[in-house]
Design an enzyme around this catalytic site. Structure first.
Site, mmCIF file in Angstrom:
data_model
loop_
_atom_site.group_PDB
_atom_site.id
_atom_site.type_symbol
_atom_site.label_atom_id
_atom_site.label_comp_id
_atom_site.label_asym_id
_atom_site.label_seq_id
_atom_site.Cartn_x
_atom_site.Cartn_y
_atom_site.Cartn_z
ATOM 1 C CE LYS A 270 -4.138 1.689 2.468
ATOM 2 N NZ LYS A 270 -4.946 1.538 3.713
ATOM 3 C CB SER B 81 -8.194 3.744 2.679
ATOM 4 O OG SER B 81 -7.314 2.971 3.484
ATOM 5 C CB SER C 181 -8.401 0.913 5.520
ATOM 6 O OG SER C 181 -9.046 2.161 5.535
#
Lengths: 499, 98
Positions: free
Chosen positions: A79, A154, A178
């Site tokens: 990420k 997210s 997330s």
């Protein structure tokens, strides 16, 4: 079966037996990324050369007969809110466009020490603030199950990458869901470990008392192996747990739920949940009961205040954490016209560099922390946190693990909730309590909702430091479901139409 | 309904060092009012008898050995700076001229 759809544990064993090389595997992965990423936008940066050179190194070491870690040679996506030396790290924000960190996050160091080639950096809502990736400054990622829908947020870059075979494994971060929400809506497995189980050093902070890094994978064993690879004490993170939580890989070999007490959280079932979500969730529970688990109902009345408490604590912490984006040490600098003081440069830079949701949350957090309002807002939210921990402690007296659907609905349409922040915040109703309490949670796919044929996730929660329980129950449920379906979750996914 | 006035939005934006246009002030005022109303519900159950939790897993006195370890070089530390000079971060004037 294509090499791309194999699980990380299968790939690890093929690599160990030299049935395939890491270079071959990494090349195949990169080829699929080149094909799909222009459409799906899972990756913000693809590191072709770096991945191949790391793959070559691990192949050379293996050829020399060196003993290697379990996942050596298996490529992974990271990420884009984790610092990586020499690789642009944006956190999905314009304010960090082009920033190349001079240091590695501890988790990145561990990935490199485990000899896992890094394929690239995945998309996210700006600074991980959002549930859809629509708040990314670099455009949303698309859900591989239906390209008009969100892959969750997210961490929608990581979830869509793993769900579309653009990576066998990915790293996510979970502040209010997330990792788990994106997993639920893409038919993948996502785990938020116990707070402090994985070092946060080098993770661009959102809510420091809530953030936790964890695995995004296509099955439970892969998640276990990845958690084992990245967990452990780190002197660079003062909140890092000093003790080991044991082997998740061993836990994921469990094959029995006889006598396991599963607590259904009353407040997180039934009303407000899509019918097809509830149906799949209940079918999964029936399988566990048939396999010998015992189901009890538990009640956590304080959960009705969880979202409210979260949207005070997280923006408050974020408003403080994001003060570091000051146009001085890294990132964007915007010079206003005329003679400007450093303060005016900061304000102009933050105006240009931050998106709407980030500005909203910084201002909300500033409000919650400001003198005269502190006790009423931030102070009260911290008390709700105490009540949530107390409710969970009581629930865990009656049950070994707790369960609910991961999210109230399947993946929603891109654009559907973008104009309504409060509606967007409700996606995380079931995931937020775990962050407030610091306990571990896993989202596991349990089938497709009848209304829309989209993935449904079930969430298991365990007491702090008892992450192993999630892997034990997750492994058994996964096997029961695969036996019932005579295939794996990802085999239901539609052929991707990219042109 | 909590009143979030345009003045308050400008004040918060000032504290947060974010420039805002008049259109944004109006938009944030109405959005923040809705959000604040919703999050203010925490006051309904928070009373004086409940202790506040700031950290999910209580830890205190986290120490490490006080030893010097390698860290970033000056060049590395400055590598992301928008502007630097003689090994230092360079910024505009701190004080207004007037």
């Amino acid at each position: 079966m294509s090499i791309l759809s194999k699980s990380a544990s299968e790939l690890a064993s093929m690599l160990a037996k030299k049935e395939i090389s890491s270079v071959e595997l990494t090349k195949a992965q990169l080829g699929n990324i080149d094909k799909l990423n222009p459409k799906i936008n899972s990756y913000l940066t693809v590191t072709h050369e770096l991945a191949l050179s790391q793959a070559k190194q691990v192949d050379d070491l293996r050829a020399k007969g060196e003993s290697l870690p379990a996942l050596a040679g298996v490529p992974i996506a990271v990420k884009d809110n984790l610092a990586t030396i020499g690789i642009a790290t944006t956190a999905g924000s314009r304010i960090l466009q082009g920033w190349v960190p001079p240091y590695d996050a501890t988790v990145v160091k561990k990935i490199l020490a485990n000899r896992m080639p890094i394929l690239g950096k995945t998309n996210l809502d700006e600074f991980a603030m959002g549930s859809s990736t629509e708040n990314s400054a670099y455009g949303p990622s698309l859900n591989p199950w239906d390209l008009t829908r969100t892959p969750g947020g997210s961490g929608g870059g990581s979830s869509s990458a793993v769900a579309s075979m653009q990576a066998p494994l990915a790293i996510g971060s979970d502040t209010g869901g997330s990792i788990r929400f994106p997993a639920a809506v893409t038919g993948t497995v996502g785990v938020k470990p116990t707070y402090g189980a994985v070092s946060r050093y080098g993770l661009i902070a959102l809510g420091s008392s809530l953030d936790q890094i964890g695995p995004v994978t296509r099955n439970v064993m892969d998640a276990a192996m990845l958690q084992d690879a990245i967990a452990g004490h780190d002197a660079m993170d003062a909140t890092s747990l000093p003790e080991s939580l044991g082997s998740m890989t061993e836990a994921a070999k469990n094959d029995s739920v006889k006598g396991l007490r599963i607590g259904i959280i009353k407040e997180l079932t039934g009303e407000g949940f899509q019918a097809g979500v509830s149906e799949k969730f209940n079918e999964a529970l029936e399988l566990l009961v048939a396999a010998g688990a015992e189901v009890v109902e538990v009640s956590c009345p304080s959960f009705q205040y969880a979202i409210a408490a979260y949207y005070l604590i997280q923006p408050a912490e974020a408003s403080s954490n994001l003060a570091r984006f000051d146009s001085v040490r890294f990132g964007l600098r915007v010079m206003p016209e005329g003679a400007a003081t450093v303060e005016k440069v900061m304000s102009a830079t933050r105006e240009a560099g931050f998106g709407q949701e980030v500005k909203r949350r910084i201002m909300l957090g500033t409000y919650a922390l400001s003198s005269g309002y502190y006790d009423a807002y931030y102070g009260s939210a911290q008390k709700v946190r105490t009540l949530i921990q107390a409710d969970l402690a009581k629930a865990f007296e009656k049950a070994d693990v707790l369960v609910s659907p991961t999210a109230p609905t399947t993946a929603f349409k891109l654009g559907e909730k973008q104009e309504d922040p409060l509606a967007m915040y409700l996606n995380d109703i079931a995931t937020i309590p775990a962050n407030l309490a610091g306990i571990p949670g896993m989202s596991l796919p349990v089938g497709l909702a009848k209304e829309d044929n989209l993935p449904v996730g079930a969430q298991f929660l365990a007491p702090a430091r008892e992450d192993a329980r999630l892997y034990k129950v997750g492994a058994v449920l996964e096997k029961l479901l695969e036996t019932k379906w005579s295939k794996k979750m990802m085999d239901f996914a539609p052929e991707l139409q990219v042109s | 309904m909590t009143e979030i006035t345009p003045e308050l939005v400008r004040h918060l934006a000032g504290l947060a060092r974010i420039e805002v246009s008049e259109a944004e002030v109006a938009q944030f005022a109405s959005q923040l009012a809705l959000i604040v109303d919703s999050v203010a519900t925490v006051q309904a159950i928070a009373n004086d008898d409940i202790k506040a939790t700031s950290h999910p897993i209580a830890m205190s006195n986290v120490f490490r050995e006080d030893v010097v370890t390698p860290s970033l070089t000056q060049t590395q530390a400055l590598s992301g700076a928008p502007e630097s000079d003689s090994g230092r971060f360079k910024v505009s004037a701190i004080l207004d001229e007037d």
